[in-house]
Design a protein around this motif. Structure first.
Motif, PDB file in Angstrom:
ATOM      1  N   ARG A 165      -0.355   0.127 -21.560  1.00 14.45           N
ATOM      2  CA  ARG A 165       0.183   0.999 -20.521  1.00 14.45           C
ATOM      3  C   ARG A 165       1.339   1.816 -21.099  1.00 14.45           C
ATOM      4  O   ARG A 165       2.206   1.287 -21.787  1.00 14.45           O
ATOM      5  N   ALA A 166       1.332   3.112 -20.820  1.00 15.11           N
ATOM      6  CA  ALA A 166       2.369   4.000 -21.347  1.00 15.11           C
ATOM      7  C   ALA A 166       3.742   3.555 -20.863  1.00 15.11           C
ATOM      8  O   ALA A 166       3.945   3.318 -19.680  1.00 15.11           O
TER       9      ALA A 166
ATOM     10  N   ARG B  98      -2.839  15.960 -16.411  1.00 16.54           N
ATOM     11  CA  ARG B  98      -1.428  15.594 -16.387  1.00 16.54           C
ATOM     12  C   ARG B  98      -0.572  16.818 -16.680  1.00 16.54           C
ATOM     13  O   ARG B  98      -1.044  17.829 -17.206  1.00 16.54           O
TER      14      ARG B  98
ATOM     15  N   ARG C  38      -6.540   9.864 -23.599  1.00 21.35           N
ATOM     16  CA  ARG C  38      -7.168   8.710 -22.947  1.00 21.35           C
ATOM     17  C   ARG C  38      -6.899   7.430 -23.731  1.00 21.35           C
ATOM     18  O   ARG C  38      -6.588   6.382 -23.154  1.00 21.35           O
ATOM     19  N   ARG C  39      -6.996   7.523 -25.032  1.00 26.87           N
ATOM     20  CA  ARG C  39      -6.834   6.337 -25.872  1.00 26.87           C
ATOM     21  C   ARG C  39      -5.379   5.926 -26.035  1.00 26.87           C
ATOM     22  O   ARG C  39      -5.046   4.741 -26.007  1.00 26.87           O
TER      23      ARG C  39
ATOM     24  N   GLU D 201      -2.509   7.005 -24.256  1.00 21.83           N
ATOM     25  CA  GLU D 201      -1.662   6.906 -23.070  1.00 21.83           C
ATOM     26  C   GLU D 201      -0.192   7.186 -23.385  1.00 21.83           C
ATOM     27  O   GLU D 201       0.689   6.364 -23.118  1.00 21.83           O
TER      28      GLU D 201
ATOM     29  N   PRO E 127      -5.960  -2.471 -24.078  1.00 20.86           N
ATOM     30  CA  PRO E 127      -5.268  -1.541 -23.190  1.00 20.86           C
ATOM     31  C   PRO E 127      -3.755  -1.624 -23.376  1.00 20.86           C
ATOM     32  O   PRO E 127      -3.194  -2.704 -23.503  1.00 20.86           O
TER      33      PRO E 127
END
Length: 308
Positions: A8-9, A143, A93-94, A96, A6
């Motif tokens: 985070r953007a 978004r 989704r992948r 971000e 994961p």
């Protein structure tokens, strides 16, 4: 299966980034240059893995990234391609990304793609279509997206409003943001004979989420000068001046240097970003020291600093 930890953007800073093309990826991964953010074309990452995705995955761990689509053909008379939309949704989704953008244009009809970003007529009918398409895109991605004004070499005689009014109304009605390409504004102002400053003045500052800068090629058309949005050279002095005016009118905005053909050494892109940063820094509220109600003063101050 898609392997990824994961991430985070990271938000896009109000600084100057660079469009990252595959030819420069190895340099970026090896040298980790001090670039505030990178932009990649979404369609290049419509894959489940592979070398390009692995490289992008490494870049996005160290840098904020934005994704810029070129193939959705939002303004086509055909419905949006559900496979393209699904691939973009999966990529969001992948990956971000901090920002997601597309174009106010069409480029496909009847299942045939024309490998170009073709302009729309600026009419109420086209506006209604674009509002519906942007709403569909934003609903699918969950978004807000930014949409970019494109360069053009024709105009439609039945257009009923100027391009800037079309863009401003699209943003207001759909809730999207605008990716304002300053080079395209200048190119179109020459090609179609309008005032580039009037275009900028007609754009609502609150809707703008990013600016683009690029180089163009000068040609001679049948009716006079013709500018081609070639993305294969440095930013023209006239576009630098318009960029300064844009910042004075709209405030400091994240800015991207685009270069897509005849790619130079990465150091050339860094130098273009340095020039843009010098201009951008003149328009930060805590640095410019001028009355914000007099944008022309800001423009003159920024141009003087850039020239110096």
């Amino acid at each position: 299966m898609f392997p990824s930890r994961p991430v985070r953007a990271q938000p896009i800073p109000t600084q100057v980034g660079i469009g990252l093309r595959p030819a420069h990826v190895a340099h970026v991964l090896e040298h980790r240059p001090a670039v505030p953010f990178f932009e990649l074309h979404s369609e290049n990452l419509f894959c489940a893995g592979g070398a390009l995705w692995d490289a992008f995955d490494a870049v996005r761990r160290d840098y904020p990234v934005s994704l810029h689509g070129v193939g959705l053909s939002l303004g086509s008379a055909d419905p949006l391609d559900p496979a393209h939309l699904a691939a973009l949704r999966e990529l969001m989704r992948r990956a971000e990304p901090a920002l997601v953008s597309e174009h106010v244009c069409w480029g496909a009809i009847g299942g045939r793609h024309y490998n170009d970003l073709l302009p729309l007529p600026y009419t109420d009918e086209a506006l209604d279509l674009m509002v519906a398409r942007v709403a569909q895109l934003q609903d699918a991605l969950g978004r807000r997206v930014l949409v970019e004004n494109v360069s053009s070499y024709i105009h439609y005689t039945h257009s009923t409003m100027p391009e800037w009014e079309f863009l401003a109304t699209l943003a207001e009605r759909s809730g999207c943001g605008l990716l304002l390409d300053v080079n395209n504004v200048y190119v179109n102002s020459v090609n179609h004979g309008y005032d580039a400053h009037a275009f900028i003045a007609g754009i609502p500052a609150a809707a703008v989420g990013e600016l683009h800068l690029a180089g163009f090629t000068r040609k001679q058309g049948l009716g006079g000068p013709l500018l081609i949005d070639s993305h294969d050279r440095r930013v023209d002095p006239a576009v630098w001046a318009l960029y300064d005016y844009t910042l004075a009118r709209l405030g400091a905005q994240p800015t991207l240097i685009e270069w897509d053909q005849d790619l130079p050494d990465f150091a050339v892109l860094e130098d273009e970003a340095r020039l843009a940063t010098a201009c951008l820094d003149q328009h930060r509220p805590d640095e410019r020291g001028l009355d914000e109600h007099h944008p022309d003063e800001h423009a003159h101050a920024g141009l003087a600093a850039l020239a110096g």
